[in-house]
Design an enzyme around this catalytic site. Sequence first.
Site, PDB file in Angstrom:
ATOM      1  N   GLU A 154       1.190 -11.334   1.780  1.00 46.45           N
ATOM      2  CA  GLU A 154       2.456 -11.164   1.034  1.00 46.45           C
ATOM      3  C   GLU A 154       3.196 -12.387   0.784  1.00 46.45           C
ATOM      4  OE1 GLU A 154       4.235  -7.632   2.515  1.00 46.45           O
ATOM      5  OE2 GLU A 154       2.588  -6.386   2.094  1.00 46.45           O
ATOM      6  N   GLU A 264      -6.003  -2.091   1.403  1.00 51.36           N
ATOM      7  CA  GLU A 264      -4.976  -0.934   1.948  1.00 51.36           C
ATOM      8  C   GLU A 264      -4.912  -0.014   1.251  1.00 51.36           C
ATOM      9  OE1 GLU A 264      -1.352  -2.945   3.150  1.00 51.36           O
ATOM     10  OE2 GLU A 264      -2.488  -4.924   3.810  1.00 51.36           O
TER      11      GLU A 264
HETATM   12  C1  XIL Z   1       2.460  -0.805   7.631  1.00 51.87           C
HETATM   13  C2  XIL Z   1       2.006   0.163   8.584  1.00 51.87           C
HETATM   14  O1  XIL Z   1       1.055   0.952   8.005  1.00 51.87           O
HETATM   15  C3  XIL Z   1       3.139   0.724   9.385  1.00 51.87           C
HETATM   16  O2  XIL Z   1       2.889   1.559  10.450  1.00 51.87           O
HETATM   17  C4  XIL Z   1       4.223  -0.278   9.773  1.00 51.87           C
HETATM   18  O3  XIL Z   1       5.309   0.302  10.144  1.00 51.87           O
HETATM   19  C5  XIL Z   1       4.709  -1.324   8.617  1.00 51.87           C
HETATM   20  O4  XIL Z   1       3.470  -2.001   8.029  1.00 51.87           O
HETATM   21  N1  XIL Z   1       1.274  -3.995   3.734  1.00 51.87           N
HETATM   22  C6  XIL Z   1       0.796  -4.700   4.687  1.00 51.87           C
HETATM   23  C7  XIL Z   1       0.537  -3.643   5.941  1.00 51.87           C
HETATM   24  O5  XIL Z   1       0.198  -5.789   4.728  1.00 51.87           O
HETATM   25  O6  XIL Z   1       0.423  -4.624   7.073  1.00 51.87           O
HETATM   26  C8  XIL Z   1       1.687  -2.600   6.007  1.00 51.87           C
HETATM   27  O7  XIL Z   1       1.068  -1.602   7.102  1.00 51.87           O
HETATM   28  C9  XIL Z   1       1.723  -1.775   4.708  1.00 51.87           C
HETATM   29  C10 XIL Z   1       2.112  -2.881   3.513  1.00 51.87           C
END
Ligand code: XIL
Length: 367
Positions: A154, A264
């Site tokens: 990101e 994701e």
């Molecule tokens: C999220 C997790 O799922 C949560 O448990 C945590 O509180 C915050 O992060 N993008 C990403 C992930 O790359 O690491 C994130 O995961 C969701 C958004």
Amino acid sequence: MGRFLLGLGVLSTIALGQGAGGNGPRTLKSVYGTKFSVGAAISAPLQVVGELRLFKDNFTALTPENCMKIGPIHPGEKKYQFGPADDLVAWAATNGVSVNGHTLVWHAQCPDWFFTDNGAPASKETLLARMREHIATVAGRYKGKVVSWDVVNEAIDDGKGYLRNSPWYQIAGEDFIPEAFKAAALADPGAALYYNDYNIELPSKRAKTLDLIRDIRAKGGVIHGVGIQAHWGLTGILNGQVLTWLEDSIVAFHSAGLKVMLTELDIDVVPRKASGAEVGTKEASGDDPFVKGFPEVKQQELAQAYGLVFALLNKHAEKIDRVTFWGLHDGKTWLNSWPRKRTNHPLLWARDLTPKPAYEAVLKAGG
Ligand code: XIL
């Protein structure tokens, strides 16, 4: 399959793992496993029998949901906490699934100590030295045990800028990204190294991602793939917009010589007012329309959306390396608490672990 269960005691009577080539029911693994790997993000080794069965029947890969991020694994300058990540990596090996390391460099879940020095902002040299030490230690520890790393997560700006105005960028400028890729290659020369981000299927962010890949390469870094996070909403998929962008992006990233992954995947069913970086603030309040359950008409919409996504992935399967869901089932999705607390239904299995119509739609799309 029995060998995976040794040591799990009470679980050893369950028939697990009907996968590719097996005679059991069709699963994600049996339908897609020969085309690309299918993964789920999980937080810790699975203990619940039904969850374990579901995971083993369907997935060939996992991504640690939190325990490899800087905050959890490196909470202080001289303090590492490897326990949870070690446990998950060992569990993956026992269960024969690959691990994607997530993530070495990210602005979120990164403690303040990383960016400060005696109360003042750290210098560029200090920040890059800390980053190199972090990557050497973490990627070095899991060398040969993870197949890939989301090296940088990101880092691209959602607006008009090129890179996100994060502490990383404020202190180190653009250099932290190629330097992170170089450090990761040194620490684990065998791992596939990825850039991972959300909304990079959108034309403007896609163009910046391609620029970033060129910059990484021009500065001597090696990058093997790009992870499209794929945190999507129902509307954008059903109106075709996301699918057009996705198809163009799969082709564009593949043409740039990269492996392409959805890293994701989830489909938020609660309507959103904002997107990208604005979600956290603009969605701070709102109603919780599906707290009492998920109506059949919405189930079918979700099934249609997942079917469309997987038909496209199937069409481009030779360009796709992995598709990972962000969570195992609706009871274990970050979308129940982000951007605010609500009851979400974004995945293929319901809270009681029964497969939703979306699951059948995904299998059907695979032929
Ligand atoms: C999220 C997790 O799922 C949560 O448990 C945590 O509180 C915050 O992060 N993008 C990403 C992930 O790359 O690491 C994130 O995961 C969701 C958004």
